[in-house]
Design a protein around this motif. Structure first.
Motif, PDB file in Angstrom:
ATOM      1  N   ALA A 128       0.828  -1.207   0.000  1.00  0.00           N
ATOM      2  CA  ALA A 128       0.000   0.000   0.000  1.00  0.00           C
ATOM      3  C   ALA A 128       0.861   1.256   0.000  1.00  0.00           C
ATOM      4  CB  ALA A 128      -0.933  -0.010   1.208  1.00  0.00           C
ATOM      5  N   ILE A 129       1.963   1.228   0.739  1.00  0.00           N
ATOM      6  CA  ILE A 129       2.867   2.380   0.762  1.00  0.00           C
ATOM      7  C   ILE A 129       3.508   2.588  -0.602  1.00  0.00           C
ATOM      8  CG2 ILE A 129       4.998   3.307   1.766  1.00  0.00           C
ATOM      9  CD1 ILE A 129       4.234   1.743   4.345  1.00  0.00           C
ATOM     10  N   GLU A 130       3.883   1.482  -1.244  1.00  0.00           N
ATOM     11  CA  GLU A 130       4.508   1.548  -2.563  1.00  0.00           C
ATOM     12  C   GLU A 130       3.527   1.957  -3.654  1.00  0.00           C
ATOM     13  OE1 GLU A 130       6.297  -2.260  -3.386  1.00  0.00           O
ATOM     14  OE2 GLU A 130       6.986  -2.428  -1.320  1.00  0.00           O
ATOM     15  N   GLY A 131       2.225   1.806  -3.385  1.00  0.00           N
ATOM     16  CA  GLY A 131       1.228   2.087  -4.407  1.00  0.00           C
ATOM     17  C   GLY A 131       0.884   0.892  -5.253  1.00  0.00           C
ATOM     18  N   LEU A 132       1.345  -0.294  -4.861  1.00  0.00           N
ATOM     19  CA  LEU A 132       1.060  -1.515  -5.606  1.00  0.00           C
ATOM     20  C   LEU A 132      -0.256  -2.151  -5.170  1.00  0.00           C
ATOM     21  CD1 LEU A 132       4.625  -3.133  -5.575  1.00  0.00           C
ATOM     22  CD2 LEU A 132       3.579  -1.719  -7.369  1.00  0.00           C
ATOM     23  N   VAL A 133      -0.718  -1.812  -3.989  1.00  0.00           N
ATOM     24  CA  VAL A 133      -1.961  -2.338  -3.440  1.00  0.00           C
ATOM     25  C   VAL A 133      -2.900  -1.168  -3.152  1.00  0.00           C
ATOM     26  CG1 VAL A 133      -3.018  -3.573  -1.502  1.00  0.00           C
ATOM     27  CG2 VAL A 133      -0.826  -4.353  -2.428  1.00  0.00           C
ATOM     28  N   HIS A 134      -4.144  -1.283  -3.589  1.00  0.00           N
ATOM     29  CA  HIS A 134      -5.121  -0.223  -3.368  1.00  0.00           C
ATOM     30  C   HIS A 134      -5.839  -0.476  -2.045  1.00  0.00           C
ATOM     31  CE1 HIS A 134      -7.754   3.045  -4.520  1.00  0.00           C
ATOM     32  NE2 HIS A 134      -8.797   2.315  -4.145  1.00  0.00           N
ATOM     33  N   PRO A 135      -5.635   0.381  -1.055  1.00  0.00           N
ATOM     34  CA  PRO A 135      -6.255   0.134   0.254  1.00  0.00           C
ATOM     35  C   PRO A 135      -7.762   0.371   0.221  1.00  0.00           C
ATOM     36  CG  PRO A 135      -5.115   2.235   0.259  1.00  0.00           C
ATOM     37  CD  PRO A 135      -4.803   1.587  -1.053  1.00  0.00           C
ATOM     38  N   ARG A 136      -8.461  -0.321   1.114  1.00  0.00           N
ATOM     39  CA  ARG A 136      -9.891  -0.097   1.246  1.00  0.00           C
ATOM     40  C   ARG A 136     -10.166   1.270   1.864  1.00  0.00           C
ATOM     41  NH1 ARG A 136     -13.426  -4.584   4.274  1.00  0.00           N
ATOM     42  NH2 ARG A 136     -13.247  -5.567   2.208  1.00  0.00           N
ATOM     43  N   SER A 137      -9.325   1.660   2.813  1.00  0.00           N
ATOM     44  CA  SER A 137      -9.482   2.961   3.456  1.00  0.00           C
ATOM     45  C   SER A 137      -8.166   3.362   4.099  1.00  0.00           C
ATOM     46  CB  SER A 137     -10.596   2.922   4.515  1.00  0.00           C
ATOM     47  OG  SER A 137     -10.278   1.986   5.531  1.00  0.00           O
ATOM     48  N   GLY A 138      -8.109   4.589   4.575  1.00  0.00           N
ATOM     49  CA  GLY A 138      -6.897   5.096   5.207  1.00  0.00           C
ATOM     50  C   GLY A 138      -6.060   5.914   4.245  1.00  0.00           C
ATOM     51  N   THR A 139      -5.006   6.520   4.759  1.00  0.00           N
ATOM     52  CA  THR A 139      -4.147   7.371   3.941  1.00  0.00           C
ATOM     53  C   THR A 139      -2.677   6.998   4.121  1.00  0.00           C
ATOM     54  OG1 THR A 139      -3.983   9.051   5.699  1.00  0.00           O
ATOM     55  CG2 THR A 139      -5.747   9.317   4.060  1.00  0.00           C
ATOM     56  N   VAL A 140      -1.927   7.225   3.061  1.00  0.00           N
ATOM     57  CA  VAL A 140      -0.472   7.093   3.063  1.00  0.00           C
ATOM     58  C   VAL A 140       0.089   8.422   2.578  1.00  0.00           C
ATOM     59  CG1 VAL A 140       1.529   5.945   2.046  1.00  0.00           C
ATOM     60  CG2 VAL A 140      -0.511   4.610   2.634  1.00  0.00           C
ATOM     61  N   THR A 141       0.915   9.056   3.407  1.00  0.00           N
ATOM     62  CA  THR A 141       1.479  10.360   3.077  1.00  0.00           C
ATOM     63  C   THR A 141       2.997  10.263   3.091  1.00  0.00           C
ATOM     64  OG1 THR A 141      -0.396  11.434   4.159  1.00  0.00           O
ATOM     65  CG2 THR A 141       1.497  12.810   3.662  1.00  0.00           C
ATOM     66  N   VAL A 142       3.611  10.582   1.966  1.00  0.00           N
ATOM     67  CA  VAL A 142       5.068  10.554   1.830  1.00  0.00           C
ATOM     68  C   VAL A 142       5.562  11.984   1.699  1.00  0.00           C
ATOM     69  CG1 VAL A 142       7.020   9.713   0.469  1.00  0.00           C
ATOM     70  CG2 VAL A 142       4.953   8.309   0.669  1.00  0.00           C
ATOM     71  N   ASP A 143       6.376  12.422   2.661  1.00  0.00           N
ATOM     72  CA  ASP A 143       6.913  13.780   2.640  1.00  0.00           C
ATOM     73  C   ASP A 143       5.785  14.807   2.557  1.00  0.00           C
ATOM     74  OD1 ASP A 143       8.888  15.746   2.649  1.00  0.00           O
ATOM     75  OD2 ASP A 143       9.156  15.691   0.472  1.00  0.00           O
ATOM     76  N   GLY A 144       4.686  14.546   3.275  1.00  0.00           N
ATOM     77  CA  GLY A 144       3.560  15.460   3.291  1.00  0.00           C
ATOM     78  C   GLY A 144       2.648  15.372   2.088  1.00  0.00           C
ATOM     79  N   MET A 145       2.906  14.415   1.187  1.00  0.00           N
ATOM     80  CA  MET A 145       2.153  14.299  -0.055  1.00  0.00           C
ATOM     81  C   MET A 145       1.283  13.044  -0.030  1.00  0.00           C
ATOM     82  SD  MET A 145       3.805  14.502  -3.832  1.00  0.00           S
ATOM     83  CE  MET A 145       4.591  16.016  -3.268  1.00  0.00           C
ATOM     84  N   ASP A 146      -0.015  13.207  -0.241  1.00  0.00           N
ATOM     85  CA  ASP A 146      -0.939  12.082  -0.252  1.00  0.00           C
ATOM     86  C   ASP A 146      -0.615  11.174  -1.429  1.00  0.00           C
ATOM     87  OD1 ASP A 146      -3.379  10.495  -0.924  1.00  0.00           O
ATOM     88  OD2 ASP A 146      -4.231  11.617   0.763  1.00  0.00           O
ATOM     89  N   ALA A 147      -0.286   9.914  -1.137  1.00  0.00           N
ATOM     90  CA  ALA A 147       0.185   8.997  -2.172  1.00  0.00           C
ATOM     91  C   ALA A 147      -0.912   8.598  -3.146  1.00  0.00           C
ATOM     92  CB  ALA A 147       0.786   7.748  -1.523  1.00  0.00           C
ATOM     93  N   ARG A 148      -2.168   8.682  -2.741  1.00  0.00           N
ATOM     94  CA  ARG A 148      -3.266   8.347  -3.656  1.00  0.00           C
ATOM     95  C   ARG A 148      -3.613   9.520  -4.559  1.00  0.00           C
ATOM     96  NH1 ARG A 148      -7.941   5.217  -0.368  1.00  0.00           N
ATOM     97  NH2 ARG A 148      -8.718   4.966  -2.504  1.00  0.00           N
TER      98      ARG A 148
END
Length: 269
Positions: A64-84
């Motif tokens: 999910a962090i890598e963007g290879l898996v689409h999460p059902r819910s929640g957020t992943v933020t890298v360097d303040g940037m929403d990964a989705r």
């Protein structure tokens, strides 16, 4: 690095954003929930270990962090940037080394470095490649084909390729699995060097020795849920009187005792 204690994490400036924030992450495959509301944060310059038995949810979290898996819910933020919302920009800040990395078997180390440098938009001179390979003990092997390298050499090359673009956040999935002690210690030293250059690192490992030697903080995950989090010393102190931990300890409580006490003694496939 001595192999006993990791170097202290450098405290980032107050204005610096965390390298990674994961909030209430849930990943499911059909009706099966692999990750259930996991939240964690990694500061800049920090080495963070994600520990768990097989099937605990580590790989799905990394995916999910890598963007290879689409999460059902929640957020992943890298360097303040929403990964989705900004997947390309977020991925550009990541470097990834899988447990087993396979490059083009017939290409030489130097050719592989040139190829991936081009893919990342990094201009590499022959001298820069030689200097980088010399730092990881592969300069004399640069003309060898990938298939001719030993397991330890392949892992060192994979780590070099994963960091060829100087990523802010490096994701390592069991980077030392199957390596001999000398190769494992060499990779530990390389990870510490990367941290000193400014990278933050999230690694998964089944080695409690590795987690204790390398990581500033660790989190234990099982059945998709985060069970506990803290420095290795803090987790030992926090759980040393837990009946489950005391039942599996042989003498002084270790991080491995805490891990087994919280996740159980049964073998996972």
């Amino acid at each position: 690095m001595t192999g006993n204690e990791p170097s202290p994490v450098q405290t980032p400036p107050e204005t610096a954003l965390p390298a990674l924030q994961v909030s209430e992450l849930t990943v499911a495959y059909g009706q099966q929930v692999a990750v259930a509301g996991v939240s964690l944060q990694i500061e800049r310059g920090e080495i963070f270990g994600l520990l768990g038995p097989n099937g605990a949810g580590k790989t799905s979290t990394l995916g999910a962090i890598e963007g290879l898996v689409h999460p059902r819910s929640g957020t992943v933020t890298v360097d303040g940037m929403d990964a989705r919302q900004h997947p390309t920009e977020a991925k550009a800040r990541l470097g990834v080394q899988l447990q087993t990395s396979s490059f083009q078997a017939e290409l030489s180390i130097e050719q592989i470095a040139n190829l991936y440098g081009g893919l990342y938009g990094v201009r590499l001179t022959r001298e820069r490649i030689r200097q980088s390979l010399d730092e990881i003990g592969l300069d004399q092997e640069r003309g060898k084909r990938f298939k001719q390298l030993s397991g330890g050499q392949q892992q060192r090359l994979a780590l070099y390729i994963a960091t060829i673009h100087d990523p802010l956040l490096l994701l390592l999935d069991e980077p030392t699995a199957g390596l001999d002690p000398q190769s494992r210690r060499a990779l530990w030293s390389r990870i510490e060097q990367l941290r000193k250059r400014g990278s933050s690192i999230l690694l998964t490992t089944h080695s409690m020795e590795e987690a204790q030697a390398v990581c500033d903080r660790v989190a234990i995950i099982d059945h998709g849920s985060l069970l506990t989090e803290g420095t290795p010393a803090d987790l030992i102190a926090k759980h040393r009187d837990d009946a489950r931990v005391k039942a599996v300890a042989h003498g002084e409580v270790t991080l491995e005792d805490v891990f087994i006490g919280l996740t159980g003694s049964e073998i996972r496939d």
